[in-house]
Design a protein around this motif. Sequence first.
Motif, PDB file in Angstrom:
ATOM      1  N   SER A   1       0.882  -1.173   0.022  1.00 46.75           N
ATOM      2  CA  SER A   1      -0.121  -0.055   0.008  1.00 46.75           C
ATOM      3  C   SER A   1       0.843   1.387  -0.140  1.00 46.75           C
ATOM      4  O   SER A   1       0.539   2.179  -0.903  1.00 46.75           O
TER       5      SER A   1
ATOM      6  N   LYS B   1       2.165   1.907  -3.481  1.00 45.33           N
ATOM      7  CA  LYS B   1       1.258   2.442  -4.390  1.00 45.33           C
ATOM      8  C   LYS B   1       1.120   3.768  -4.210  1.00 45.33           C
ATOM      9  O   LYS B   1       0.815   4.596  -4.981  1.00 45.33           O
TER      10      LYS B   1
ATOM     11  N   LYS C   1       2.225   6.974  -6.759  1.00 40.18           N
ATOM     12  CA  LYS C   1       0.876   7.856  -7.029  1.00 40.18           C
ATOM     13  C   LYS C   1       1.162   9.286  -6.524  1.00 40.18           C
ATOM     14  O   LYS C   1       0.384  10.076  -6.609  1.00 40.18           O
TER      15      LYS C   1
ATOM     16  N   ARG D   1       0.975  10.329  -3.498  1.00 42.66           N
ATOM     17  CA  ARG D   1       0.238  10.811  -2.542  1.00 42.66           C
ATOM     18  C   ARG D   1       1.322  10.888  -1.237  1.00 42.66           C
ATOM     19  O   ARG D   1       0.766  11.639  -0.438  1.00 42.66           O
TER      20      ARG D   1
ATOM     21  N   SER E   1     -16.722  -3.444  14.432  1.00 45.95           N
ATOM     22  CA  SER E   1     -17.891  -2.963  13.347  1.00 45.95           C
ATOM     23  C   SER E   1     -19.002  -2.799  14.121  1.00 45.95           C
ATOM     24  O   SER E   1     -20.057  -1.986  13.628  1.00 45.95           O
TER      25      SER E   1
ATOM     26  N   HIS F   1     -13.376   3.157  15.347  1.00 42.95           N
ATOM     27  CA  HIS F   1     -14.100   2.348  14.259  1.00 42.95           C
ATOM     28  C   HIS F   1     -13.643   3.182  12.958  1.00 42.95           C
ATOM     29  O   HIS F   1     -14.038   4.246  12.643  1.00 42.95           O
TER      30      HIS F   1
ATOM     31  N   PHE G   1     -12.341   2.855   8.596  1.00 41.39           N
ATOM     32  CA  PHE G   1     -13.339   2.309   7.412  1.00 41.39           C
ATOM     33  C   PHE G   1     -12.315   1.882   6.421  1.00 41.39           C
ATOM     34  O   PHE G   1     -11.240   2.571   6.377  1.00 41.39           O
ATOM     35  N   ASN G   2     -12.602   1.031   5.542  1.00 45.53           N
ATOM     36  CA  ASN G   2     -11.941   0.336   4.533  1.00 45.53           C
ATOM     37  C   ASN G   2     -11.931   0.881   3.317  1.00 45.53           C
ATOM     38  O   ASN G   2     -13.060   1.014   2.573  1.00 45.53           O
TER      39      ASN G   2
ATOM     40  N   ARG H   1      -7.359   5.482   3.167  1.00 44.04           N
ATOM     41  CA  ARG H   1      -8.084   6.338   2.112  1.00 44.04           C
ATOM     42  C   ARG H   1      -9.343   6.812   2.812  1.00 44.04           C
ATOM     43  O   ARG H   1      -9.733   7.980   2.190  1.00 44.04           O
ATOM     44  N   MET H   2      -9.901   6.436   3.942  1.00 37.52           N
ATOM     45  CA  MET H   2     -11.031   6.885   4.521  1.00 37.52           C
ATOM     46  C   MET H   2     -10.832   7.732   5.425  1.00 37.52           C
ATOM     47  O   MET H   2     -10.052   7.503   6.421  1.00 37.52           O
TER      48      MET H   2
ATOM     49  N   ASN I   1     -22.465   1.619  10.138  1.00 34.59           N
ATOM     50  CA  ASN I   1     -22.980   0.331   9.646  1.00 34.59           C
ATOM     51  C   ASN I   1     -24.517   0.130   9.877  1.00 34.59           C
ATOM     52  O   ASN I   1     -25.086  -0.645   9.306  1.00 34.59           O
TER      53      ASN I   1
ATOM     54  N   LEU J   1     -25.288   1.620   6.705  1.00 32.42           N
ATOM     55  CA  LEU J   1     -24.812   1.052   5.309  1.00 32.42           C
ATOM     56  C   LEU J   1     -24.816  -0.498   5.252  1.00 32.42           C
ATOM     57  O   LEU J   1     -25.157  -1.056   4.162  1.00 32.42           O
TER      58      LEU J   1
ATOM     59  N   PRO K   1     -19.592   6.124  -3.783  1.00 30.58           N
ATOM     60  CA  PRO K   1     -18.507   6.037  -4.549  1.00 30.58           C
ATOM     61  C   PRO K   1     -18.116   4.728  -5.141  1.00 30.58           C
ATOM     62  O   PRO K   1     -17.407   4.448  -6.178  1.00 30.58           O
ATOM     63  N   MET K   2     -18.789   3.522  -4.688  1.00 30.51           N
ATOM     64  CA  MET K   2     -18.927   2.139  -5.185  1.00 30.51           C
ATOM     65  C   MET K   2     -20.415   1.653  -5.242  1.00 30.51           C
ATOM     66  O   MET K   2     -21.101   2.195  -4.228  1.00 30.51           O
TER      67      MET K   2
ATOM     68  N   LEU L   1     -18.749  -2.652  -2.768  1.00 26.71           N
ATOM     69  CA  LEU L   1     -18.496  -2.131  -1.457  1.00 26.71           C
ATOM     70  C   LEU L   1     -18.421  -3.500  -0.630  1.00 26.71           C
ATOM     71  O   LEU L   1     -17.568  -3.558   0.356  1.00 26.71           O
TER      72      LEU L   1
ATOM     73  N   VAL M   1     -15.363  -4.386   1.577  1.00 26.24           N
ATOM     74  CA  VAL M   1     -15.191  -4.407   3.102  1.00 26.24           C
ATOM     75  C   VAL M   1     -15.046  -5.961   3.589  1.00 26.24           C
ATOM     76  O   VAL M   1     -14.355  -6.255   4.621  1.00 26.24           O
TER      77      VAL M   1
HETATM   78  N1  CAA Z   1      -3.848   1.294  -0.285  1.00 23.79           N
HETATM   79  C1  CAA Z   1      -3.052   1.937  -1.415  1.00 23.79           C
HETATM   80  N2  CAA Z   1      -3.640   2.050  -2.627  1.00 23.79           N
HETATM   81  C2  CAA Z   1      -4.982   1.287  -2.790  1.00 23.79           C
HETATM   82  C3  CAA Z   1      -5.395   0.740  -1.364  1.00 23.79           C
HETATM   83  C4  CAA Z   1      -4.788   0.799  -0.298  1.00 23.79           C
HETATM   84  N3  CAA Z   1      -5.220   0.252   0.707  1.00 23.79           N
HETATM   85  N4  CAA Z   1      -6.766   0.007  -1.649  1.00 23.79           N
HETATM   86  C5  CAA Z   1      -6.769   0.186  -3.163  1.00 23.79           C
HETATM   87  N5  CAA Z   1      -5.692   1.064  -3.778  1.00 23.79           N
HETATM   88  C6  CAA Z   1      -5.555   1.332  -5.170  1.00 23.79           C
HETATM   89  C7  CAA Z   1      -5.998   0.494  -5.997  1.00 23.79           C
HETATM   90  O1  CAA Z   1      -5.274  -0.540  -6.332  1.00 23.79           O
HETATM   91  C8  CAA Z   1      -6.070   1.279  -7.259  1.00 23.79           C
HETATM   92  O2  CAA Z   1      -4.647   1.415  -7.905  1.00 23.79           O
HETATM   93  P1  CAA Z   1      -4.743   1.336  -9.520  1.00 23.79           P
HETATM   94  O3  CAA Z   1      -5.269   2.753  -9.921  1.00 23.79           O
HETATM   95  O4  CAA Z   1      -3.210   1.225  -9.619  1.00 23.79           O
HETATM   96  O5  CAA Z   1      -5.623   0.106 -10.070  1.00 23.79           O
HETATM   97  C9  CAA Z   1      -6.354   2.769  -6.600  1.00 23.79           C
HETATM   98  O6  CAA Z   1      -6.166   2.605  -5.322  1.00 23.79           O
HETATM   99  C10 CAA Z   1      -7.838   3.015  -6.684  1.00 23.79           C
HETATM  100  O7  CAA Z   1      -7.700   4.250  -5.973  1.00 23.79           O
HETATM  101  P2  CAA Z   1      -8.294   5.459  -7.047  1.00 23.79           P
HETATM  102  O8  CAA Z   1      -7.926   6.646  -5.973  1.00 23.79           O
HETATM  103  O9  CAA Z   1      -7.751   5.573  -8.225  1.00 23.79           O
HETATM  104  O10 CAA Z   1      -9.795   5.291  -7.119  1.00 23.79           O
HETATM  105  P3  CAA Z   1     -11.009   5.918  -6.336  1.00 23.79           P
HETATM  106  O11 CAA Z   1     -11.213   7.278  -6.458  1.00 23.79           O
HETATM  107  O12 CAA Z   1     -12.254   5.265  -6.801  1.00 23.79           O
HETATM  108  O13 CAA Z   1     -10.738   5.732  -4.564  1.00 23.79           O
HETATM  109  C11 CAA Z   1     -11.617   4.555  -2.845  1.00 23.79           C
HETATM  110  C12 CAA Z   1     -10.624   4.299  -4.178  1.00 23.79           C
HETATM  111  C13 CAA Z   1     -11.243   5.481  -1.967  1.00 23.79           C
HETATM  112  C14 CAA Z   1     -11.709   3.088  -2.326  1.00 23.79           C
HETATM  113  C15 CAA Z   1     -13.139   4.758  -3.158  1.00 23.79           C
HETATM  114  O14 CAA Z   1     -13.633   3.940  -4.156  1.00 23.79           O
HETATM  115  C16 CAA Z   1     -14.267   4.803  -2.103  1.00 23.79           C
HETATM  116  O15 CAA Z   1     -14.213   5.714  -1.306  1.00 23.79           O
HETATM  117  N6  CAA Z   1     -14.957   3.711  -1.762  1.00 23.79           N
HETATM  118  C17 CAA Z   1     -15.932   3.641  -0.787  1.00 23.79           C
HETATM  119  C18 CAA Z   1     -15.225   2.800   0.201  1.00 23.79           C
HETATM  120  C19 CAA Z   1     -16.210   2.891   1.489  1.00 23.79           C
HETATM  121  O16 CAA Z   1     -17.105   3.485   1.594  1.00 23.79           O
HETATM  122  N7  CAA Z   1     -15.669   2.332   2.556  1.00 23.79           N
HETATM  123  C20 CAA Z   1     -16.302   2.212   4.087  1.00 23.79           C
HETATM  124  C21 CAA Z   1     -16.734   0.775   3.845  1.00 23.79           C
HETATM  125  S1  CAA Z   1     -17.756   0.486   5.491  1.00 23.79           S
HETATM  126  C22 CAA Z   1     -16.493   0.057   6.495  1.00 23.79           C
HETATM  127  O17 CAA Z   1     -15.581  -0.325   6.068  1.00 23.79           O
HETATM  128  C23 CAA Z   1     -17.242  -0.339   7.978  1.00 23.79           C
HETATM  129  C24 CAA Z   1     -17.334  -1.788   8.383  1.00 23.79           C
HETATM  130  O18 CAA Z   1     -17.115  -1.646   9.441  1.00 23.79           O
HETATM  131  C25 CAA Z   1     -17.975  -2.651   7.499  1.00 23.79           C
END
Ligand code: CAA
Length: 287
Positions: A52, A55, A59, A61, A123, A144, A146-147, A151-152, A195, A198, A230-231, A236, A240
């Motif tokens: 990660s 990655k 990029k 970041r 969760s 808690h 988020f996944n 990024r979250m 949750n 969601l 977003p997904m 999603l 998750v």
């Molecule tokens: N670290 C680094 N890079 C990662 C990564 C990580 N952990 N996970 C994925 N990536 C990479 C991917 O491999 C992909 O790379 P490539 O472009 O090389 O293929 C890239 O990130 C995708 O990221 P982008 O910024 O280009 O794409 P995006 O703008 O779609 O953002 C996201 C991705 C932030 C995940 C976005 O889709 C998003 O916000 N999704 C919603 C996620 C969400 O709602 N999570 C909460 C779920 S609920 C929960 O977690 C609680 C629970 O208890 C159940």
Amino acid sequence: MQPEDIETITVLGAGTMGHGIAEVAALAGYDVRLRDINEELVEEGYDQIEWSLNKLAEKDRISEDLRDEAVDSVTPVVEMSEAVDETDVVIEAIVENMDIKKDVYEEVSEHCPDHTIFASNTSSLSITELSEATDRPEQFCGMHFFNPPVRMDLVEVIRGEHTDDETMDTIEALAEALDKKPVRVRKDVPGFIVNRILVPLMNEACWIVEEGDATIAEVDSTTKYDIGLPMGAFELGDQVGIDVTYHVLEYMHEVLGEPYEPCPLLEEKVESEDLGRKTGAGFYDYE
Ligand code: CAA
């Protein structure tokens, strides 16, 4: 424990959330111990952190220097005493099972310094009940993430019935130091806030498909392009972990009743171990 005194953070559980939380803490400059029950699991988690961080650096970041510093500040550990004997905060992100978590908290209590705060990344499970398995229920709250954690932005900081104000303040300040946006959850209810909203959404998406009213692709198009998530709901679910969604629902069903009955589609995926991205297949294939 004051926020500025925190130097060492232990993350228990090197799975999807555990390694992600350890990565976030390492990026913020903390000395991190990542603990799991065997070498293989803890090394897998460490490799995921490296993947990660690479990655993120690719990029732009984060800088390459920050990547290297963050990798170096994570120590993989198996022995519990070594993981927690000098730690300031324990963030627990192990399997979503009340009995297993309670056993781990009893063990952790034996080895931790008195000042250490315990924060659970559960969760949905009761923070109050978990805290009662420790020797310091007032120094215990939910934290808690988020996944994917790196990024979250959001972190729910959940008050249990025994949590004192200092613990809430310190963990809220820690979430900010991790560059997150904490939201306080005042009541310890199953699913907390996110949750509670969601997970029923993901369950309802499954019922729609189960009853033959729409396909997975149709539901995902709707949730993504019309509702504006977003997904898609199924994307999603795969992100998750279908097992996580299923366990949260089972618990909500047990405590809150009928509307939260898990859809059989989720149960089938859990039984066949098609759990989403982490196993290479879920509602979609990733290989
Ligand atoms: N670290 C680094 N890079 C990662 C990564 C990580 N952990 N996970 C994925 N990536 C990479 C991917 O491999 C992909 O790379 P490539 O472009 O090389 O293929 C890239 O990130 C995708 O990221 P982008 O910024 O280009 O794409 P995006 O703008 O779609 O953002 C996201 C991705 C932030 C995940 C976005 O889709 C998003 O916000 N999704 C919603 C996620 C969400 O709602 N999570 C909460 C779920 S609920 C929960 O977690 C609680 C629970 O208890 C159940």
